[in-house]
Motif scaffolding. Structure first.
Motif, PDB file in Angstrom:
ATOM      1  N   LEU A 392       0.823  -1.220   0.000  1.00 35.98           N
ATOM      2  CA  LEU A 392       0.000   0.000   0.000  1.00 35.98           C
ATOM      3  C   LEU A 392       0.857   1.271   0.000  1.00 35.98           C
ATOM      4  O   LEU A 392       0.554   2.239  -0.710  1.00 35.98           O
ATOM      5  CB  LEU A 392      -0.908  -0.023   1.239  1.00 35.98           C
ATOM      6  CG  LEU A 392      -2.208   0.738   1.136  1.00 35.98           C
ATOM      7  CD1 LEU A 392      -3.057   0.236  -0.022  1.00 35.98           C
ATOM      8  CD2 LEU A 392      -2.985   0.626   2.429  1.00 35.98           C
ATOM      9  N   VAL A 393       1.919   1.273   0.783  1.00 34.28           N
ATOM     10  CA  VAL A 393       2.741   2.487   0.922  1.00 34.28           C
ATOM     11  C   VAL A 393       3.349   2.923  -0.419  1.00 34.28           C
ATOM     12  O   VAL A 393       3.125   4.060  -0.853  1.00 34.28           O
ATOM     13  CB  VAL A 393       3.820   2.287   2.021  1.00 34.28           C
ATOM     14  CG1 VAL A 393       4.886   3.362   1.954  1.00 34.28           C
ATOM     15  CG2 VAL A 393       3.167   2.279   3.393  1.00 34.28           C
ATOM     16  N   PRO A 394       4.078   2.024  -1.124  1.00 38.55           N
ATOM     17  CA  PRO A 394       4.594   2.476  -2.430  1.00 38.55           C
ATOM     18  C   PRO A 394       3.498   2.792  -3.440  1.00 38.55           C
ATOM     19  O   PRO A 394       3.625   3.714  -4.235  1.00 38.55           O
ATOM     20  CB  PRO A 394       5.459   1.303  -2.912  1.00 38.55           C
ATOM     21  CG  PRO A 394       5.112   0.169  -2.068  1.00 38.55           C
ATOM     22  CD  PRO A 394       4.554   0.670  -0.802  1.00 38.55           C
ATOM     23  N   MET A 395       2.400   2.047  -3.354  1.00 32.95           N
ATOM     24  CA  MET A 395       1.293   2.274  -4.285  1.00 32.95           C
ATOM     25  C   MET A 395       0.735   3.691  -4.126  1.00 32.95           C
ATOM     26  O   MET A 395       0.540   4.415  -5.101  1.00 32.95           O
ATOM     27  CB  MET A 395       0.197   1.239  -3.999  1.00 32.95           C
ATOM     28  CG  MET A 395      -0.913   1.212  -5.001  1.00 32.95           C
ATOM     29  SD  MET A 395      -2.118  -0.029  -4.524  1.00 32.95           S
ATOM     30  CE  MET A 395      -3.389   0.982  -3.807  1.00 32.95           C
ATOM     31  N   ILE A 396       0.522   4.088  -2.872  1.00 34.88           N
ATOM     32  CA  ILE A 396      -0.025   5.437  -2.635  1.00 34.88           C
ATOM     33  C   ILE A 396       0.991   6.493  -3.057  1.00 34.88           C
ATOM     34  O   ILE A 396       0.622   7.518  -3.645  1.00 34.88           O
ATOM     35  CB  ILE A 396      -0.437   5.618  -1.148  1.00 34.88           C
ATOM     36  CG1 ILE A 396      -1.549   4.639  -0.790  1.00 34.88           C
ATOM     37  CG2 ILE A 396      -0.911   7.038  -0.889  1.00 34.88           C
ATOM     38  CD1 ILE A 396      -1.913   4.621   0.673  1.00 34.88           C
ATOM     39  N   LEU A 397       2.261   6.239  -2.768  1.00 36.41           N
ATOM     40  CA  LEU A 397       3.281   7.239  -3.142  1.00 36.41           C
ATOM     41  C   LEU A 397       3.334   7.441  -4.655  1.00 36.41           C
ATOM     42  O   LEU A 397       3.425   8.571  -5.138  1.00 36.41           O
ATOM     43  CB  LEU A 397       4.657   6.826  -2.612  1.00 36.41           C
ATOM     44  CG  LEU A 397       4.947   7.193  -1.155  1.00 36.41           C
ATOM     45  CD1 LEU A 397       6.299   6.656  -0.735  1.00 36.41           C
ATOM     46  CD2 LEU A 397       4.902   8.697  -0.928  1.00 36.41           C
ATOM     47  N   ILE A 398       3.242   6.340  -5.399  1.00 33.34           N
ATOM     48  CA  ILE A 398       3.276   6.443  -6.871  1.00 33.34           C
ATOM     49  C   ILE A 398       2.018   7.161  -7.379  1.00 33.34           C
ATOM     50  O   ILE A 398       2.075   8.057  -8.219  1.00 33.34           O
ATOM     51  CB  ILE A 398       3.412   5.031  -7.507  1.00 33.34           C
ATOM     52  CG1 ILE A 398       4.775   4.422  -7.158  1.00 33.34           C
ATOM     53  CG2 ILE A 398       3.201   5.064  -9.007  1.00 33.34           C
ATOM     54  CD1 ILE A 398       5.983   5.154  -7.717  1.00 33.34           C
TER      55      ILE A 398
ATOM     56  N   CYS B 109      10.111  -0.148  -5.077  1.00 30.50           N
ATOM     57  CA  CYS B 109      10.772  -1.307  -4.460  1.00 30.50           C
ATOM     58  C   CYS B 109      11.616  -0.864  -3.259  1.00 30.50           C
ATOM     59  O   CYS B 109      11.665  -1.561  -2.234  1.00 30.50           O
ATOM     60  CB  CYS B 109      11.645  -2.035  -5.476  1.00 30.50           C
ATOM     61  SG  CYS B 109      10.669  -2.877  -6.718  1.00 30.50           S
ATOM     62  N   THR B 110      12.268   0.292  -3.380  1.00 31.54           N
ATOM     63  CA  THR B 110      13.083   0.793  -2.260  1.00 31.54           C
ATOM     64  C   THR B 110      12.200   1.083  -1.046  1.00 31.54           C
ATOM     65  O   THR B 110      12.537   0.723   0.081  1.00 31.54           O
ATOM     66  CB  THR B 110      13.820   2.086  -2.686  1.00 31.54           C
ATOM     67  OG1 THR B 110      14.417   1.867  -3.939  1.00 31.54           O
ATOM     68  CG2 THR B 110      14.856   2.501  -1.675  1.00 31.54           C
ATOM     69  N   VAL B 111      11.053   1.725  -1.308  1.00 29.24           N
ATOM     70  CA  VAL B 111      10.139   2.050  -0.188  1.00 29.24           C
ATOM     71  C   VAL B 111       9.625   0.764   0.459  1.00 29.24           C
ATOM     72  O   VAL B 111       9.544   0.660   1.689  1.00 29.24           O
ATOM     73  CB  VAL B 111       8.979   2.955  -0.670  1.00 29.24           C
ATOM     74  CG1 VAL B 111       7.942   3.144   0.429  1.00 29.24           C
ATOM     75  CG2 VAL B 111       9.505   4.307  -1.113  1.00 29.24           C
ATOM     76  N   THR B 112       9.327  -0.241  -0.369  1.00 30.65           N
ATOM     77  CA  THR B 112       8.876  -1.533   0.191  1.00 30.65           C
ATOM     78  C   THR B 112       9.974  -2.128   1.069  1.00 30.65           C
ATOM     79  O   THR B 112       9.702  -2.640   2.166  1.00 30.65           O
ATOM     80  CB  THR B 112       8.537  -2.527  -0.948  1.00 30.65           C
ATOM     81  OG1 THR B 112       7.640  -1.889  -1.829  1.00 30.65           O
ATOM     82  CG2 THR B 112       7.909  -3.793  -0.420  1.00 30.65           C
ATOM     83  N   MET B 124       7.977  -7.632  -3.858  1.00 22.75           N
ATOM     84  CA  MET B 124       8.114  -6.630  -4.925  1.00 22.75           C
ATOM     85  C   MET B 124       7.132  -6.852  -6.083  1.00 22.75           C
ATOM     86  O   MET B 124       6.739  -5.897  -6.734  1.00 22.75           O
ATOM     87  CB  MET B 124       9.549  -6.643  -5.497  1.00 22.75           C
ATOM     88  CG  MET B 124      10.636  -6.486  -4.466  1.00 22.75           C
ATOM     89  SD  MET B 124      10.463  -4.923  -3.584  1.00 22.75           S
ATOM     90  CE  MET B 124      11.541  -5.210  -2.195  1.00 22.75           C
ATOM     91  N   ILE B 125       6.757  -8.116  -6.316  1.00 17.57           N
ATOM     92  CA  ILE B 125       5.923  -8.404  -7.502  1.00 17.57           C
ATOM     93  C   ILE B 125       4.603  -7.605  -7.501  1.00 17.57           C
ATOM     94  O   ILE B 125       4.316  -6.901  -8.477  1.00 17.57           O
ATOM     95  CB  ILE B 125       5.687  -9.924  -7.658  1.00 17.57           C
ATOM     96  CG1 ILE B 125       7.032 -10.571  -8.037  1.00 17.57           C
ATOM     97  CG2 ILE B 125       4.640 -10.231  -8.745  1.00 17.57           C
ATOM     98  CD1 ILE B 125       7.026 -12.084  -8.019  1.00 17.57           C
ATOM     99  N   PRO B 126       3.807  -7.660  -6.407  1.00 17.53           N
ATOM    100  CA  PRO B 126       2.554  -6.874  -6.460  1.00 17.53           C
ATOM    101  C   PRO B 126       2.814  -5.367  -6.594  1.00 17.53           C
ATOM    102  O   PRO B 126       2.064  -4.657  -7.257  1.00 17.53           O
ATOM    103  CB  PRO B 126       1.878  -7.194  -5.120  1.00 17.53           C
ATOM    104  CG  PRO B 126       2.902  -7.808  -4.262  1.00 17.53           C
ATOM    105  CD  PRO B 126       3.911  -8.423  -5.156  1.00 17.53           C
ATOM    106  N   VAL B 127       3.903  -4.909  -5.967  1.00 13.11           N
ATOM    107  CA  VAL B 127       4.241  -3.478  -6.037  1.00 13.11           C
ATOM    108  C   VAL B 127       4.521  -3.089  -7.495  1.00 13.11           C
ATOM    109  O   VAL B 127       4.008  -2.085  -7.993  1.00 13.11           O
ATOM    110  CB  VAL B 127       5.471  -3.183  -5.143  1.00 13.11           C
ATOM    111  CG1 VAL B 127       5.937  -1.754  -5.319  1.00 13.11           C
ATOM    112  CG2 VAL B 127       5.138  -3.462  -3.688  1.00 13.11           C
ATOM    113  N   LEU B 128       5.320  -3.926  -8.173  1.00 14.81           N
ATOM    114  CA  LEU B 128       5.659  -3.619  -9.570  1.00 14.81           C
ATOM    115  C   LEU B 128       4.422  -3.666 -10.457  1.00 14.81           C
ATOM    116  O   LEU B 128       4.248  -2.828 -11.341  1.00 14.81           O
ATOM    117  CB  LEU B 128       6.717  -4.607 -10.084  1.00 14.81           C
ATOM    118  CG  LEU B 128       8.107  -4.431  -9.457  1.00 14.81           C
ATOM    119  CD1 LEU B 128       9.040  -5.527  -9.914  1.00 14.81           C
ATOM    120  CD2 LEU B 128       8.692  -3.072  -9.817  1.00 14.81           C
TER     121      LEU B 128
END
Lengths: 503, 152
Positions: A392-398, B109-112, B124-128
């Motif tokens: 969720l965190v990277p998703m919201i940031l993007i 990916c870095t934030v994750t 990382m897969i769902p994030v990407l």
């Protein structure tokens, strides 16, 4: 009676497969656009306008109206689930919506938002059908003095938003007012607080500030918690929809907010954002449990959502009755009318009554469509709260980055968003409420420009604000709202002094 | 990190100084042409700056006299916040040169990795997937001109 008959004809015209498809596709697209931060109804209509080129007038405009209504509702979805208002009109929904989602009731919050939006939207269409000519004339009576008074009334809400820590709340509001003065002064053309930075000449964009203060600051808080709690436990989802009892409990709030939303929506330049803030404050003022506001109460969602969707019908009143677009979105709609060879205004009622009442019927259907989609989707959307923070965190940031960028295609806005994220983080840490800053940033520039224009028109006569009846009423209401929390504080203080200490 | 008892007093003094600077800066905003009945461009910023000075002085005084509750915020995880904020600014800085399509997945990916304190491919897969979906919706469907960087 004549209007009712014409309305029936309108429904006959609009209930065709193509029109119904236009309504549902438009609503779905509108909801999606509204939910994406940085994209608002006017951008959505402008982006999707080419889709309607090949259509005839009724389905084309009905589709665009569906996008409009859907987008205003859609803003609440990300506001509730991610603390990221999709549109500025949903800024107020964050206060209670996000809290409810965090308390494990995202479905209940989303259902409330859909229901209140639907009732507000339908109410405003009814007003649009039966009362648009006199209301449009009333809107024309609003000059700078009245607009200033209305903004002052809106700003007076700050005292109740800051009730828990008055000094810090007022500081937050003053900073918002100061931020609102940055950019070219619209009366004299003098650049203020621009420090020779070209990007600041247009002032501080509202969307990046909003996303930064709400969403990015929340990301920082979440990252901090994740590190401390190593993963943390997500609250289980319980309330999936609202009950009849819930609906009954907010009936008064929804009706009041619908009236406010419609009336404020009619005023050119005021719009959905102002109406949602005013309605939120009125809901709090009239509530039996004002202390629950901001902690996840249904009234806090119902009020802004009913008001901002009621503003959609309100905004159509000056457009259809007088041909005056009162907002950015209705200005884009004028373009859509013109592409179809139509000119909105009094002549449209005379020359194309079938089309006008078809549009009214289309707006009713658009409200039904987003309500159906919203209620069906509430359960599905709620699952967002189950997504682990690492995703969720990277998703919201993007999403926040691209949303801030999309408004003006400017990377400066992305910088602004991250910076306000840091500011928001520290504000929350040091217990400065964010809401007064947001409200002041929205209403401050409008209040200032109208105050100064009012003075120029009256050749410097300050009494102009008190001698015009509408202005006087709003100023009186504003002062009453301002002093109310202080009176309440004194009364509570006296009460606690009168109660003898227990043994 | 433990909180300083008089943090509100310190904040009050800082905000007072900020208000004073704003007040002085706003004094320069005098229009060249005067219109009858006009309030100058400086008036509102100066009014707000004075309000800020008064309120921040009040906040500092109330805190010094212990009439308000001390701020109890914890800053235990501020290191992670500082690192995340630093990466946010780095992302913004390199975005025009490197482009969204490369920077966004790297950043996400870095934030994750910061959030989970480990680097696992499965995380990382769902994030990407989300990053590419966002890119597809904005850049391809909505035609938002996201920075392309050296990919052109």
């Amino acid at each position: 009676m004549e209007s009712a008959l014409l309305m029936l004809e309108g429904f006959k015209d609009v209930v065709t497969l193509q029109n119904l498809l236009s309504v549902f596709v438009g609503s779905a697209l509108g909801i999606s656009i509204g939910a994406l931060p940085g994209l608002n109804a006017s951008m959505g209509i402008a982006l999707l306008l080419p889709l309607t080129y090949g259509m005839s007038a009724l389905p084309a405009i009905v589709m665009l109206l569906s996008i409009y209504c859907g987008a205003i509702y859609g803003g609440s979805i990300t506001a509730i689930l991610l603390r990221t208002p999709g549109t500025t009109a949903a800024a107020c929904t964050v206060f209670d919506g996000y809290e409810m989602a965090q308390n494990g009731e995202p479905g209940r919050a989303l259902s409330m938002a859909a229901t209140a939006s639907f009732i507000g939207g339908i109410f405003s269409v009814i007003v649009l059908i039966f009362l648009s000519p006199p209301l449009a004339r009333m809107a024309l009576m609003f000059g700078p003095a009245e607009y200033f008074a209305l903004c002052f009334f809106g700003l007076s809400i700050i005292s109740s938003l800051a009730a828990e820590n008055m000094v810090k709340g007022l500081i937050s509001a003053v900073i918002g007012l100061l931020l609102g003065t940055a950019g070219l002064d619209i009366v004299t053309g003098v650049p203020r607080f621009t420090f020779d930075i070209v990007e600041l000449l247009n002032g501080i964009s509202f969307i990046p500030v909003l996303i930064g203060l709400f969403a990015v600051s929340q990301i920082f808080i979440t990252v901090e918690k994740e590190i401390q709690e190593l993963g943390g436990v997500k609250q289980a989802i319980s309330g999936l929809t609202i009950s009849l009892k819930d609906l009954v409990s907010v009936t008064g709030t929804v009706i009041r907010s619908s009236i406010i939303g419609t009336l404020v929506g009619i005023l050119p330049g005021a719009g959905a954002t102002m109406s949602s803030f005013i309605s939120y404050n009125e809901a709090r003022r009239w509530s039996k449990t004002p202390e629950k506001f901001g902690k996840g109460c249904l009234e806090g969602i119902a009020a802004p959502e009913a008001a901002n969707n009621a503003a959609t019908g309100g905004a159509m009143v000056p457009l259809l009755s007088l041909g005056i677009p009162g907002s950015e979105t209705t200005a884009v709609l004028v373009g859509a009318f013109m592409i179809q060879g139509l000119r909105p205004g009094p002549l449209l009622f005379r020359e194309n009554p079938d089309l006008v009442y078809g549009l009214f019927a289309g707006m009713v259907l658009a409200n039904i469509a987003f309500f159906v989609l919203g209620m069906l989707g509430a359960r599905l959307f709620s699952q967002v709260t189950k997504i682990p923070n690492r995703v969720l965190v990277p998703m919201i940031l993007i999403l926040a980055t691209i949303g801030s960028f999309a408004e003006n295609n400017s990377l400066s806005d992305v910088f602004l968003m991250f910076s306000f994220g840091v500011v928001g983080y520290f504000m929350r840490k040091f217990e400065f409420p964010v809401a007064p800053l947001v409200l002041a940033l929205v209403l401050g520039p409008m209040a200032e420009s109208n105050f100064r224009r009012g003075l120029i028109i009256s050749a410097g006569d300050w009494t102009t604000f008190f001698t015009r009846p509408i202005s006087l009423v709003f100023l009186a209401l504003g002062f009453a709202t301002l002093i109310m929390p202080f009176i309440r504080m004194i009364r509570d203080h006296r009460k606690t002094r009168e109660v003898p200490p227990s043994e | 990190m433990k909180n300083f008892r008089y943090i509100n007093s310190v904040l009050g003094v800082c905000l007072f100084a900020f208000g004073f600077l704003i007040f002085r800066e706003a004094g320069n905003y005098v229009p060249e042409i005067e219109i009858d009945g006009q309030v100058g461009a400086h008036a509102f910023p100066q009014l707000f700056a004075v309000a800020l000075m008064v309120l921040s002085a009040l906040m500092a005084l109330l805190d010094l006299k212990k009439l308000t509750k001390p701020t109890t915020a914890s800053f235990a995880g501020i290191g992670a916040v500082a690192v995340t904020a630093g990466f946010c600014y780095a992302f913004w800085y390199f975005l025009p040169e490197v482009g969204f399509l490369i920077m966004a997945p790297l950043f996400a990916c870095t934030v994750t990795a910061i959030t989970t304190r480990r680097f696992r491919i499965m995380d990382m897969i769902p994030v990407l997937l989300v990053v590419f979906a966002v890119y597809f919706v904005f850049a391809n469907l909505l035609k938002v001109p996201v920075p392309a960087g050296f990919l052109g």
